[in-house]
Design a protein around this motif. Sequence first.
Motif, PDB file in Angstrom:
ATOM      1  N   ASP A 158       0.624  -1.300   0.323  1.00 38.51           N
ATOM      2  CA  ASP A 158       0.071   0.302   0.347  1.00 38.51           C
ATOM      3  C   ASP A 158       1.434   0.992   0.157  1.00 38.51           C
ATOM      4  O   ASP A 158       1.410   0.609  -0.136  1.00 38.51           O
ATOM      5  CB  ASP A 158      -0.914   0.489   1.180  1.00 38.51           C
ATOM      6  N   GLU A 159       0.441   2.157   0.033  1.00 36.77           N
ATOM      7  CA  GLU A 159       1.174   3.637   0.285  1.00 36.77           C
ATOM      8  C   GLU A 159       1.762   3.953   1.384  1.00 36.77           C
ATOM      9  O   GLU A 159       2.940   4.462   1.207  1.00 36.77           O
ATOM     10  CB  GLU A 159       0.138   4.630  -0.267  1.00 36.77           C
ATOM     11  N   ALA A 160       1.867   3.370   2.114  1.00 41.61           N
ATOM     12  CA  ALA A 160       2.130   3.656   3.607  1.00 41.61           C
ATOM     13  C   ALA A 160       3.805   2.277   3.059  1.00 41.61           C
ATOM     14  O   ALA A 160       4.637   2.288   3.814  1.00 41.61           O
ATOM     15  CB  ALA A 160       1.978   3.045   4.941  1.00 41.61           C
TER      16      ALA A 160
END
Length: 525
Positions: free
Chosen positions: A104-106
Amino acid sequence: MKARRGLAVFLGATLLFASAAETAAAADEGWLASTSLYEVNTWTGQASWGSDDGSVSEATLFGPRSIVALADGKLLVADTLNHLLRTLSAGSVSTFAGITVGYDEAGLPIGAYADGSKDEAAFNEPSGLAVDASGNVYIADAVNHAIRKLSKSGQVTTLAGDGLIGNEDGQGTSARFYSPSDVAVDASGVVYVADTLNHVIRKIAVDGTVTTLTAPSERVLEYLPGAAEDSGDYADGPIAEAKFNEPSGLVLDKQGNLYVSDRGNNVIRYIDFKAGTVTTVAGATPAYASDSLYADGGYADGTARTARFDAPEGLALTDDGVLVIADSLNHAIRLLKDGKVTTLAGEATEFGSNDGVTYAARFDHPTDVAVLSDGRLAIADEGGNKIRVLERYRTPAGFAKKDTIQILLNGELVISDVPAYAANGSTLLPLRSVGEALGYDVSYDTKTQTAKLVKDGSVYELKSGEKSVTRTVNGTKTELALASPAAIKQGRLFVPVRFFAEQAELDTQWDSSVYTVVLRSVVFQ
């Protein structure tokens, strides 16, 4: 560091001269009888998360939540936040089932839902694990809200649930769950499910039919004006009327009855299928604050119903029926034995990741335990990204009992041309051999029969035939007392083991089975 049971245990007359048969018998019973010769070590995992396979010293995990022993001796790990199943052997870690579909974006791994071969199947935060008599693995796939089955041939199928949140009974994939945390399978193939956020215990029959065994909670909490949330509840009694609050750990006993970690109620429950009842077997009767989803947690050893837990999770049973409990928010491993709760390892007031003797080891949100066939206890230390193991102290290769007393210092044999000996209720060790092994500069004046030890600015002076020791630090002198006088034997100066233990802050034990003094740092590096 707070040491609940004292910093060191010293050898005295009672221990030294107890019958060898009595002491050896206690040792044979392992950590259930005494943890004195046991310690906690990291089996695998690092403080930083990852999904690297390889040697146990280099492999990485991410929030391992559940563990189960396999028939081949390996440990199966639900590597929950990596969305994988991993296997752990004595020397290596490998991916057993599941795939990584992306990040994911993290930068965190993304879970998914797919049946197929174990190299193609996908999970979403796999949690509790169980293995049946044929070697099939059952997985509580928490965020897929499903119970998955990994056959011995390596195929992953969905046993029950369809990937969506719900609370429906039915056949196979027509049933629905809400974040199931654990599973247990009996000898006939019936699977029990801790359906955590539905606050109930479910049953999956051999034909795939899912039924709910316990009563749903009707408790609703208004946490803000006009904002409410369903919550679990608490009630003992007939199975169909009993209520739970986030049941999270299951284990079947030899009678086919079920222990349940009732996490939100901070108690351990017992489902007796023959009697048709649910009872609370450990933990204080839950008490709820008016605005709380959960009962008040706490920490206390003692009689079963006065003991306190804080979010107990994974459970295991020893062969003789002792219940082992991963008490997650107390960061401790607890035992329920003979109507009493004790702490096996960990410290409720401190969390951490350091290995060490059992009273000094620290955990970070332990969530599961597994009793291994060789007598060790494996622990899923979820917050620490590690699998830990409680085991007997380590010895060098080829170590064996001798006719004379041997000395082990942090698992290494202390070499001396003269052996240790017992006298006047104490064990005396050769000063130079052990002192140098501990990093002291040791000198001895034959004329005055005075020894000097120097380390890190501390100077110790002691004389043969005397019990006093002078310690000088930055010009300040302190008089210390030996348990018995220093003595010359075979041309060497000997001092009681207590001296070394006190000054080096060592844990000191006597292992009569191999006639050995065991010296260990309380915390391992």
